[in-house]
Scaffold this motif. Structure first.
Motif, PDB file in Angstrom:
ATOM      1  N   LEU A  43      35.009  43.748  35.357  1.00  0.00           N
ATOM      2  CA  LEU A  43      35.778  42.927  34.705  1.00  0.00           C
ATOM      3  C   LEU A  43      36.082  41.966  35.540  1.00  0.00           C
ATOM      4  N   THR A  44      36.135  40.793  35.091  1.00  0.00           N
ATOM      5  CA  THR A  44      36.216  39.665  36.175  1.00  0.00           C
ATOM      6  C   THR A  44      37.910  38.837  35.772  1.00  0.00           C
ATOM      7  N   TYR A  45      38.707  39.215  36.573  1.00  0.00           N
ATOM      8  CA  TYR A  45      40.144  38.621  36.592  1.00  0.00           C
ATOM      9  C   TYR A  45      40.288  37.593  37.649  1.00  0.00           C
ATOM     10  N   ARG A  46      40.456  36.324  37.067  1.00  0.00           N
ATOM     11  CA  ARG A  46      40.682  35.260  38.030  1.00  0.00           C
ATOM     12  C   ARG A  46      39.714  34.926  39.155  1.00  0.00           C
ATOM     13  N   GLY A  47      38.551  35.104  38.651  1.00  0.00           N
ATOM     14  CA  GLY A  47      37.560  35.167  39.921  1.00  0.00           C
ATOM     15  C   GLY A  47      37.330  36.184  40.789  1.00  0.00           C
TER      16      GLY A  47
END
Length: 100
Positions: A43-47
């Motif tokens: 999962l990519t959260y804010r980079g």
């Protein structure tokens, strides 16, 4: 050889992108938004990339590399919770649908 080429093309045509993208708004401040990307393993959260940890019913849990933060996401209702060492944030996410 021609049969093998045709078979390869048919198999590649059946591949589906497994990345899901969401637009998320913070519960406490709806002006605070970001884009979320989810694959079967991350999962990519804010980079920042969080690796898949576990799945429990509809909930999917992800953890960052430093094991300091954990994200819990429910794709059924779009709820995302970020839990860190000192606080927790809640988000409401809407999935982007493909063009039909």
């Amino acid at each position: 050889m021609r049969l093998l080429a045709v078979l390869a093309i048919l198999l590649m045509a059946g591949c589906v992108a497994r990345t899901q993208e969401y637009h998320c708004k913070q519960d406490l401040n709806i002006a605070e938004t970001f884009e979320l990307k989810i694959t079967p393993t991350s999962l990519t959260y804010r980079g920042r990339i969080f690796g898949f940890k576990e799945e429990a019913g509809p909930l999917r849990r992800y953890r960052d590399k430093n094991q300091e933060n954990e994200i819990e996401f429910n794709p059924m209702d779009g709820r995302l919770n970020l839990r860190g060492a000192s606080d927790s944030l809640g988000w409401s996410c809407t999935r982007y649908e493909g063009i039909k």
